[in-house]
Design a protein around this motif. Structure first.
Motif, short mmCIF file in Angstrom:
data_model
loop_
_atom_site.label_atom_id
_atom_site.label_comp_id
_atom_site.label_asym_id
_atom_site.label_seq_id
_atom_site.Cartn_x
_atom_site.Cartn_y
_atom_site.Cartn_z
N VAL A 1 0.85 -1.20 0.00
CA VAL A 1 0.00 0.00 0.00
C VAL A 1 0.88 1.24 0.00
O VAL A 1 1.79 1.36 0.83
N ASP A 2 0.62 2.15 -0.92
CA ASP A 2 1.35 3.42 -1.02
C ASP A 2 0.76 4.40 -0.01
O ASP A 2 -0.42 4.75 -0.07
N LEU A 3 1.60 4.88 0.91
CA LEU A 3 1.15 5.80 1.95
C LEU A 3 1.56 7.24 1.68
O LEU A 3 1.32 8.12 2.50
N ARG A 4 2.15 7.50 0.54
CA ARG A 4 2.77 8.80 0.32
C ARG A 4 1.78 9.92 0.03
O ARG A 4 2.13 11.10 0.18
N GLY A 5 0.58 9.58 -0.37
CA GLY A 5 -0.43 10.61 -0.61
C GLY A 5 -1.38 10.74 0.57
O GLY A 5 -1.17 10.16 1.64
N ASP A 6 -2.43 11.50 0.37
CA ASP A 6 -3.43 11.68 1.42
C ASP A 6 -4.29 10.44 1.60
O ASP A 6 -4.79 10.17 2.70
N ASP A 7 -4.47 9.69 0.51
CA ASP A 7 -5.32 8.50 0.55
C ASP A 7 -4.49 7.26 0.22
O ASP A 7 -4.04 7.10 -0.92
N PRO A 8 -4.26 6.38 1.21
CA PRO A 8 -3.50 5.15 0.92
C PRO A 8 -4.17 4.35 -0.18
O PRO A 8 -5.40 4.28 -0.26
N ARG A 9 -3.35 3.72 -1.03
CA ARG A 9 -3.91 2.92 -2.12
C ARG A 9 -3.03 1.70 -2.37
O ARG A 9 -1.80 1.78 -2.25
N GLU A 10 -3.66 0.61 -2.72
CA GLU A 10 -2.92 -0.60 -3.04
C GLU A 10 -2.19 -0.42 -4.36
O GLU A 10 -2.77 0.04 -5.35
N VAL A 11 -0.91 -0.83 -4.38
CA VAL A 11 -0.12 -0.68 -5.61
C VAL A 11 0.56 -1.99 -6.04
O VAL A 11 1.15 -2.05 -7.12
N GLY A 12 0.50 -3.03 -5.20
CA GLY A 12 1.16 -4.27 -5.57
C GLY A 12 0.72 -5.45 -4.73
O GLY A 12 0.23 -5.27 -3.61
N ARG A 13 0.87 -6.66 -5.32
CA ARG A 13 0.56 -7.90 -4.62
C ARG A 13 1.53 -8.99 -5.04
O ARG A 13 2.05 -8.96 -6.16
N TRP A 14 1.72 -9.94 -4.13
CA TRP A 14 2.50 -11.14 -4.46
C TRP A 14 1.92 -12.30 -3.66
O TRP A 14 1.61 -12.16 -2.48
N SER A 15 1.79 -13.44 -4.32
CA SER A 15 1.28 -14.64 -3.66
C SER A 15 2.11 -15.84 -4.08
O SER A 15 2.67 -15.88 -5.19
#
Length: 517
Positions: free
Chosen positions: A173-187
């Motif tokens: 999750v990218d925390l760098r902006g005002d609204d955290p957003r998912e940016v990647g996954r690995w399984s």
């Protein structure tokens, strides 16, 4: 200079303490007897982390989190408690907050929950401004449709353990902006679809640690995996330390899979590196089980796990260096006295470990092939330790206890030096012998190529917080309640199709149940 820095010397000189029986002189003034400087009660205490200056500790507290001033070693002070967070949201408040991480660069605290699946409960990542430790404020909330047992923060990104009992991915999750957003996954299923044939409880992504662009994932029986996260949006597999193949783990299912996930080998529970990322610790949380199937057979297989030390200077060619065994226990079963490894920290050539009722230890790992125990303290009737973390090098470290049936959770402050506890209490049986436990014998339902087994185990009890109820849990998340009336797989299927019904009994763990984390 903080006011409590000024008071440090005078308080010790006058013998002032929140807990006089535990107060000692300064750490550099004597070699022992070894005991805590002091403690402060924190209801529901779980994981703890310390700010870089060693002055403030942040404690996951089940129903929220607490902020503790540890600048005066024998008088830790509770600065703030944040509970019933997000209670105005559907499914709120945020419950089972068992992990927190401190983002020193931005003076933020990450709190995640619930640690285990609770049907209908609010799940997600809470971002708090802790620039003023006495007055934390909520900055953002990233809502998820999966529970979050543990997390990590590095370079403005949060790494979440997303055990939704399907793919069990690591989520970035990218925390760098005002609204955290998912940016990647690995399984693991991205690496090999055959992992989908393995019981989800045996391949949970239990913990994550990130250092210098490498993520280390404790994947329970699937072993510890290394990922290249130099670009957090596209995690790439480096490889496993060691471990079984999916075909080896897929041969067991149902009750057999639950049993295999309880005993060693496997059970990779917690991972952490030293400061330069050359030494990796892998904690193994495990227990023993009866060999018989209700036929009165008292033979035990398995046992508690220890901490392995690995050379990971070259992530492509990791080398196992040594294993630190757990303390002995009179009863290594899940319902017994836990002394199995839990969370720890590697700092300044020292290893700070927690062992539930087995206490806390401090090792010299200057030569990681030959770790040397420097201190060991335990109080099994009152303390079941969750983690140990360095505060001020050469002065103090802290350790959180989730408490026992007879005692609440606490944050302890210990001297950061070698020493011996005076008249250490028994863990309930022979301190030298413990109980004979056997390494599981390979069979058609156990993994082949078994590596080191553990030694005796440790004890833990839930803190009894109401927010721990109605949780669907799996091995490492509460082994004793892994098989529920509804069943994790059935619950997942219903959740995926939108059916929301689940009875309280289906959830498994009640307020008084025991859980491994």
């Amino acid at each position: 200079m903080r006011r409590r820095d000024v008071l440090r010397g005078s308080a010790a000189a006058l013998g002032l303490s929140a807990a006089p029986a535990l107060t000692t002189s300064r750490a550099d003034a004597h070699p022992g007897p070894y005991r805590p400087y002091g403690f402060v009660d924190v209801r529901g205490a779980k994981e703890a982390v310390v700010a870089p200056d060693g002055q403030t500790a942040f404690v996951a507290a089940s129903g929220g989190y607490a902020v503790v001033d540890v600048s005066v070693a024998d008088r830790p002070e509770l600065l703030a408690e944040r509970r019933e967070l997000l209670s105005d949201r559907e499914g709120g408040p945020l419950r089972q907050v068992w992990d927190v991480k401190h983002d020193a660069a931005n003076e933020r605290l990450l709190a995640v929950g619930p640690a285990n699946s609770i049907p209908g409960a609010l799940s997600g990542l809470l971002v708090e401004d802790v620039s003023d430790p006495r007055e934390p404020e909520t900055l953002a909330f990233f809502e998820t449709d999966y529970p979050i047992h543990n997390c990590y923060v590095s370079g403005g990104y949060a790494y979440l353990t997303a055990n939704e009992y399907d793919r069990n991915p690591l989520v970035v999750v990218d925390l760098r902006g005002d609204d955290p957003r998912e940016v990647g996954r690995w399984s693991l299923l991205d690496e090999d679809a055959a992992w989908g044939d393995v019981s989800a409880g045996r391949r949970t992504v239990h913990d994550v640690w990130v250092q210098d662009g490498v993520a280390y994932l404790a994947h329970w029986d699937a072993g510890t995996w290394l990922l290249d996260v130099s670009d957090p949006t596209t995690p790439e597999t480096i490889g496993p330390l060691e471990g079984a193949s999916p075909s080896e783990l897929a041969v067991s299912g149902g009750q057999s899979a639950r049993r295999e996930s309880t005993v060693p080998p496997g059970n990779d529970h917690y991972v952490a590196t030293n400061e330069d990322g050359t030494l990796l610790g892998v904690g193994k949380e495990s227990w023993a089980e009866r060999a018989g199937e209700g036929d009165g057979d008292d033979e035990l297989v398995g046992g508690p796990g220890g901490v392995e030390l690995w050379d990971v200077a070259d992530p492509q060619s990791p080398q196992k260096l040594s294993t630190i065994d757990p303390p002995p226990t009179p009863d290594p079963t899940y319902g017994g006295v836990w002394t199995t490894a839990h969370n720890f920290e590697l700092r300044d050539d020292r290893l700070y470990t927690s062992w539930y009722r087995g206490g806390v230890k401090r090792h010299d790992v200057t030569d990681p092939r030959n770790p040397e125990e420097l201190a060991w303290w335990r109080e099994p009737e009152r303390a079941s330790f969750w983690t140990a973390r360095l505060a001020v090098p050469g002065e103090t470290f802290v350790a959180s206890s989730m408490g026992t049936d007879d005692a609440t959770g606490r944050l302890y402050v210990f001297p950061d030096h070698a020493g011996q506890q005076t008249n250490p209490p028994s863990l309930g049986g022979s301190q030298s012998d413990g109980v004979d436990v056997l390494t599981p014998t390979p069979n058609p339902e156990s993994r082949a190529g078994a590596s080191d087994s553990g030694t005796p185990a440790s004890a833990g009890d839930s803190d009894g917080d109401a927010d721990d109820s109605s949780a669907i849990v799996a091995p490492g998340f509460g082994v004793g309640t892994a098989v529920t009336a509804l069943g994790v797989g059935a619950w997942w299927s219903k959740r995926q199709t939108g059916a929301a019904e689940a009875s309280d009994g289906a959830a498994g763990a009640g307020d008084g149940s025991r859980r491994g984390e």
